[in-house]
Design an enzyme around this catalytic site. Structure first.
Site, PDB file in Angstrom:
ATOM      1  N   ASN A 180      25.328 140.662  80.504  1.00 63.36           N
ATOM      2  CA  ASN A 180      24.282 141.608  80.143  1.00 63.36           C
ATOM      3  C   ASN A 180      22.896 140.962  80.181  1.00 63.36           C
ATOM      4  O   ASN A 180      22.750 139.779  79.898  1.00 63.36           O
ATOM      5  CB  ASN A 180      24.555 142.240  78.768  1.00 63.36           C
ATOM      6  CG  ASN A 180      25.212 141.276  77.808  1.00 63.36           C
ATOM      7  OD1 ASN A 180      25.927 140.363  78.210  1.00 63.36           O
ATOM      8  ND2 ASN A 180      24.933 141.442  76.533  1.00 63.36           N
ATOM      9  N   THR A 181      21.909 141.776  80.546  1.00 71.72           N
ATOM     10  CA  THR A 181      20.524 141.300  80.624  1.00 71.72           C
ATOM     11  C   THR A 181      19.637 142.303  79.885  1.00 71.72           C
ATOM     12  O   THR A 181      18.850 143.021  80.504  1.00 71.72           O
ATOM     13  CB  THR A 181      20.074 141.209  82.099  1.00 71.72           C
ATOM     14  OG1 THR A 181      20.435 142.435  82.766  1.00 71.72           O
ATOM     15  CG2 THR A 181      20.725 140.047  82.808  1.00 71.72           C
ATOM     16  N   PRO A 182      19.803 142.393  78.562  1.00 65.51           N
ATOM     17  CA  PRO A 182      19.075 143.431  77.811  1.00 65.51           C
ATOM     18  C   PRO A 182      17.571 143.159  77.738  1.00 65.51           C
ATOM     19  O   PRO A 182      17.125 142.071  78.097  1.00 65.51           O
ATOM     20  CB  PRO A 182      19.696 143.331  76.420  1.00 65.51           C
ATOM     21  CG  PRO A 182      20.197 141.923  76.313  1.00 65.51           C
ATOM     22  CD  PRO A 182      20.582 141.511  77.697  1.00 65.51           C
ATOM     23  N   THR A 183      16.850 144.142  77.251  1.00 60.30           N
ATOM     24  CA  THR A 183      15.419 143.935  77.033  1.00 60.30           C
ATOM     25  C   THR A 183      15.236 142.948  75.886  1.00 60.30           C
ATOM     26  O   THR A 183      15.947 143.016  74.873  1.00 60.30           O
ATOM     27  CB  THR A 183      14.760 145.293  76.689  1.00 60.30           C
ATOM     28  OG1 THR A 183      15.065 146.217  77.743  1.00 60.30           O
ATOM     29  CG2 THR A 183      13.260 145.156  76.554  1.00 60.30           C
ATOM     30  N   GLU A 214      24.364 145.264  91.817  1.00 61.29           N
ATOM     31  CA  GLU A 214      25.361 146.332  91.831  1.00 61.29           C
ATOM     32  C   GLU A 214      24.673 147.686  91.702  1.00 61.29           C
ATOM     33  O   GLU A 214      23.849 147.876  90.836  1.00 61.29           O
ATOM     34  CB  GLU A 214      26.362 146.116  90.681  1.00 61.29           C
ATOM     35  CG  GLU A 214      27.503 147.094  90.690  1.00 61.29           C
ATOM     36  CD  GLU A 214      28.130 147.228  92.070  1.00 61.29           C
ATOM     37  OE1 GLU A 214      28.629 146.234  92.611  1.00 61.29           O
ATOM     38  OE2 GLU A 214      28.105 148.342  92.624  1.00 61.29           O
ATOM     39  N   ASN A 268      16.405 151.606  90.693  1.00 57.93           N
ATOM     40  CA  ASN A 268      16.539 152.285  89.407  1.00 57.93           C
ATOM     41  C   ASN A 268      15.242 152.972  88.990  1.00 57.93           C
ATOM     42  O   ASN A 268      15.258 154.065  88.423  1.00 57.93           O
ATOM     43  CB  ASN A 268      16.990 151.296  88.328  1.00 57.93           C
ATOM     44  CG  ASN A 268      18.504 151.182  88.296  1.00 57.93           C
ATOM     45  OD1 ASN A 268      19.200 151.944  88.962  1.00 57.93           O
ATOM     46  ND2 ASN A 268      19.025 150.239  87.528  1.00 57.93           N
ATOM     47  N   CYS A 296      20.661 150.918  81.826  1.00 61.31           N
ATOM     48  CA  CYS A 296      19.885 150.306  82.909  1.00 61.31           C
ATOM     49  C   CYS A 296      18.485 150.863  83.138  1.00 61.31           C
ATOM     50  O   CYS A 296      17.539 150.088  83.257  1.00 61.31           O
ATOM     51  CB  CYS A 296      20.668 150.415  84.210  1.00 61.31           C
ATOM     52  SG  CYS A 296      22.153 149.418  84.189  1.00 61.31           S
ATOM     53  N   PHE A 323      26.130 158.850  77.384  1.00 64.48           N
ATOM     54  CA  PHE A 323      24.829 159.086  78.019  1.00 64.48           C
ATOM     55  C   PHE A 323      24.950 159.980  79.248  1.00 64.48           C
ATOM     56  O   PHE A 323      23.992 160.575  79.703  1.00 64.48           O
ATOM     57  CB  PHE A 323      24.116 157.761  78.338  1.00 64.48           C
ATOM     58  CG  PHE A 323      24.498 157.104  79.629  1.00 64.48           C
ATOM     59  CD1 PHE A 323      23.797 157.370  80.797  1.00 64.48           C
ATOM     60  CD2 PHE A 323      25.556 156.201  79.679  1.00 64.48           C
ATOM     61  CE1 PHE A 323      24.144 156.755  81.995  1.00 64.48           C
ATOM     62  CE2 PHE A 323      25.904 155.588  80.871  1.00 64.48           C
ATOM     63  CZ  PHE A 323      25.196 155.864  82.029  1.00 64.48           C
TER      64      PHE A 323
HETATM   65  N1  LIG Z   1      26.283 149.375  83.530  1.00 63.44           N
HETATM   66  C1  LIG Z   1      25.837 149.747  84.704  1.00 63.44           C
HETATM   67  O1  LIG Z   1      25.960 150.892  85.114  1.00 63.44           O
HETATM   68  C2  LIG Z   1      25.181 148.742  85.602  1.00 63.44           C
HETATM   69  C3  LIG Z   1      25.005 149.064  86.955  1.00 63.44           C
HETATM   70  C4  LIG Z   1      24.422 148.115  87.786  1.00 63.44           C
HETATM   71  C5  LIG Z   1      24.012 146.906  87.281  1.00 63.44           C
HETATM   72  N2  LIG Z   1      24.174 146.605  85.961  1.00 63.44           N
HETATM   73  C6  LIG Z   1      23.769 145.285  85.480  1.00 63.44           C
HETATM   74  O2  LIG Z   1      24.931 144.473  85.377  1.00 63.44           O
HETATM   75  C7  LIG Z   1      24.801 143.562  84.276  1.00 63.44           C
HETATM   76  C8  LIG Z   1      25.977 143.728  83.331  1.00 63.44           C
HETATM   77  O3  LIG Z   1      25.951 145.050  82.816  1.00 63.44           O
HETATM   78  P1  LIG Z   1      27.185 145.670  82.018  1.00 63.44           P
HETATM   79  O4  LIG Z   1      26.871 147.106  81.822  1.00 63.44           O
HETATM   80  O5  LIG Z   1      28.435 145.273  82.704  1.00 63.44           O
HETATM   81  O6  LIG Z   1      27.065 144.863  80.636  1.00 63.44           O
HETATM   82  P2  LIG Z   1      28.167 144.754  79.483  1.00 63.44           P
HETATM   83  O7  LIG Z   1      27.408 144.487  78.254  1.00 63.44           O
HETATM   84  O8  LIG Z   1      29.098 145.919  79.560  1.00 63.44           O
HETATM   85  O9  LIG Z   1      29.012 143.457  79.882  1.00 63.44           O
HETATM   86  C9  LIG Z   1      28.520 142.162  79.860  1.00 63.44           C
HETATM   87  C10 LIG Z   1      29.625 141.228  79.358  1.00 63.44           C
HETATM   88  O10 LIG Z   1      29.193 139.873  79.511  1.00 63.44           O
HETATM   89  C11 LIG Z   1      29.764 139.113  78.467  1.00 63.44           C
HETATM   90  N3  LIG Z   1      29.054 137.840  78.325  1.00 63.44           N
HETATM   91  C12 LIG Z   1      27.771 137.620  77.937  1.00 63.44           C
HETATM   92  N4  LIG Z   1      27.497 136.298  77.971  1.00 63.44           N
HETATM   93  C13 LIG Z   1      28.608 135.671  78.393  1.00 63.44           C
HETATM   94  C14 LIG Z   1      28.941 134.312  78.627  1.00 63.44           C
HETATM   95  N5  LIG Z   1      28.042 133.351  78.459  1.00 63.44           N
HETATM   96  N6  LIG Z   1      30.193 134.013  79.029  1.00 63.44           N
HETATM   97  C15 LIG Z   1      31.110 134.985  79.213  1.00 63.44           C
HETATM   98  N7  LIG Z   1      30.860 136.303  79.009  1.00 63.44           N
HETATM   99  C16 LIG Z   1      29.616 136.643  78.608  1.00 63.44           C
HETATM  100  C17 LIG Z   1      29.630 140.023  77.256  1.00 63.44           C
HETATM  101  O11 LIG Z   1      30.532 139.631  76.235  1.00 63.44           O
HETATM  102  C18 LIG Z   1      29.955 141.394  77.872  1.00 63.44           C
HETATM  103  O12 LIG Z   1      31.335 141.729  77.720  1.00 63.44           O
HETATM  104  C19 LIG Z   1      23.451 143.864  83.647  1.00 63.44           C
HETATM  105  O13 LIG Z   1      22.506 142.975  84.193  1.00 63.44           O
HETATM  106  C20 LIG Z   1      23.157 145.273  84.110  1.00 63.44           C
HETATM  107  O14 LIG Z   1      21.778 145.514  84.199  1.00 63.44           O
HETATM  108  C21 LIG Z   1      24.771 147.500  85.124  1.00 63.44           C
END
Ligand SMILES: NC(=O)c1ccc[n+]([C@@H]2O[C@H](COP(=O)([O-])OP(=O)(O)OC[C@H]3O[C@@H](n4cnc5c(N)ncnc54)[C@H](O)[C@@H]3O)[C@@H](O)[C@H]2O)c1
Length: 463
Positions: A92-95, A162, A225, A277, A339
């Site tokens: 994850n890459t939150p704000t 992605e 986005n 996102c 959402f």
């Molecule tokens: N959700 C979407 O629709 C979407 C679409 C395209 C891109 N993205 C991008 O993809 C990325 C991930 O998004 P997401 O929705 O899957 O997030 P998410 O929060 O669902 O999943 C992220 C996971 O990473 C794990 N994590 C964090 N630090 C870690 C570490 N050091 N070692 C191992 N695991 C670790 C967390 O425990 C969590 O389970 C973000 O940058 C987001 O912007 C998301």
């Protein structure tokens, strides 16, 4: 180079489904998805596929086919990094919520931790793929962390953002509009790009695989986005004008969407966009523009978010005004907490903010969502910190049945476009409600004529 072992760090909404599809389509590649969240990994390994941590149509079938064959979920991050020749970072890459860039910049601490862990563990050359959405030029930071190891291991960094949409993740992954891969233009950079192209070529046509330099790839994800969210805010701004003038935003959307230069997608007016996102990526874009002194560019994109906030608030205010300017003690049923439809993800859901405003007016809120659990609803409300968890518990009740949720309510607010809402016995719902019974359709999905014939007062966003 032929990839044999993939490791993906992060088993979330992106890492889980993306890797499941890669494993399904590339049976000769071992794919291990790792996460520090033990519960998440245990849920991915659950024998009961209905307990997977993420709900997506078609996901359990893909997991069922590949899991245990060449798809594995594990908490042993070091072992998976060690064994892999290609490592996806999908954390994850939150704000950022603190320090410089607070409430705007992306928080890259999770990404940096991954890079440090890879640097510490890797004993052989690796290709590191940025799957997370990252600010432009992050690859450089990752590269500098990785190049400090001094043990002679070489890394190539690729950007492979992605573009899946939650709710349609599996079909998006199986038939992507494009796969974007950014890499260095050096010989080794090209080899790394080719290795990743070969993975996707197992099911994606070469015409749909686009290769660019790293910076273009990183920036393209943020821009994609921003453009999508901008369309939502644009039509939502018009929805307010429609309500004021007697035009119908659904008719306007259709009329303008038939112009092939505009196109019909992402033109549905609604209570506002949510999801993890759009807001974070636009804020990130705004922050980057500001960093380069491009203040007009920053202001332009920030307006997309301001309009979205306005839309959520306007919807809540409309409920309040219609219910004679007081909702104190009145039961309002919220249908839909996710959402968007077909996902259990509630991050930044409009429902959270609309409910929060109504709770500030001391409304008594009942909530029903087909896929969201009670704990999640309360976690979302408590996270806002507007009221204490005890107060939220006092004012909010979560139901497993929509008819129960709406019983004795003064009004219903539709906040997610779940298809099942259209199939309800609305006469039965009406009979159970206090009169006048109101429906506020924040997704413009119900049939005005049908509801008005039953006796509802029906208020539709944009009409
Ligand atoms: N959700 C979407 O629709 C979407 C679409 C395209 C891109 N993205 C991008 O993809 C990325 C991930 O998004 P997401 O929705 O899957 O997030 P998410 O929060 O669902 O999943 C992220 C996971 O990473 C794990 N994590 C964090 N630090 C870690 C570490 N050091 N070692 C191992 N695991 C670790 C967390 O425990 C969590 O389970 C973000 O940058 C987001 O912007 C998301």
């Amino acid at each position: 180079m032929k990839v044999k072992n993939i490791c993906c760090i992060g088993a979330g909404y992106v890492g889980g489904p993306t890797m499941a599809v890669i494993a399904q389509k590339c049976p000769d590649i071992n794919v291990t998805v790792v996460d520090i969240n033990e519960q998440r990994i245990s849920d991915w390994n659950d024998a009961d596929l209905d307990q997977l941590p993420i709900y997506e149509p078609g996901l359990k079938e893909v997991v069922n086919e590949a899991r245990g064959r060449n798809l594995f979920f594990s908490t042993d991050v070091d072992a998976a990094i060690d064994a892999a020749d290609m490592i996806f970072i999908s954390v994850n890459t939150p704000t950022k919520t603190y320090g410089k860039g607070k409430n705007m910049a992306a928080d890259l601490k999770f990404v940096e931790l991954c890079a440090r862990q890879i640097a510490r563990v890797a004993k052989s050359d690796k290709i590191v793929v940025e799957k997370s959405t990252l600010p432009v030029r992050t690859a450089q930071a990752i590269k500098s962390v990785l190049s400090e190891t001094g043990n002679g291991v070489e890394f190539q960094i690729l950007s492979n953002p992605e573009f899946l949409a939650e709710g349609t993740a599996i079909t998006d992954l199986l038939n992507p509009d494009r796969i974007l891969i950014g890499g260095e233009t050096s010989e080794k950079g090209k080899e790394a790009i080719d290795a990743l192209v070969e993975v996707y070529a197992n099911w994606v046509s070469n015409d749909n695989i686009l290769t660019t330099n790293v910076w273009s790839s990183e920036l393209s994800k943020l821009v994609a986005n921003a453009f999508l969210a901008q369309r939502v805010s644009s039509i939502n701004s018009i929805s307010a004008l429609c309500e004021a003038t007697g035009a119908d935003v659904r008719e306007v959307s259709k009329a303008i969407g038939m112009d092939s230069r505009i196109g019909s997608k992402f033109l549905q007016a609604s209570v506002g966009f949510g999801g993890s996102c759009f807001q974070k990526d636009i804020l990130n874009l705004v922050y980057i523009a500001k960093t380069f002194g491009l203040n007009e560019v920053a202001d332009y994109w920030e307006q997309v978010i301001l309009m979205n906030d306005h839309q959520k608030s306007r919807f809540a205010t409309n409920i309040l005004k219609t219910l004679y300017n007081t909702v104190s003690g009145k039961k309002i049923a919220i249908l839909g907490w996710a959402f968007k439809k077909d996902t259990n993800d509630t991050r930044e859901s409009a429902a959270i903010y609309v409910t929060d405003e109504l709770l500030e007016e001391r409304a008594s809120i009942s909530i029903y969502d087909p896929k969201v659990k009670e704990e999640r609803v309360f976690a979302d409300l408590d996270y806002l910190n507007t009221r204490s968890p005890e107060e939220n518990k006092e004012l909010v009740e979560v139901y497993e049945d929509p008819y129960e949720a709406s019983k004795d309510a003064h009004a219903i607010a539709i906040l997610t476009e779940w298809d099942e809402f259209k199939t309800y016995d609305w006469q039965r719902i009406y009979d159970g409600m206090l009169k006048p019974a109101c429906v506020f359709d924040g997704r413009a999905i119900l049939d005005r004529d049908q509801l008005e014939k039953i006796g509802f007062k029906y208020y539709c966003i944009g009409n």
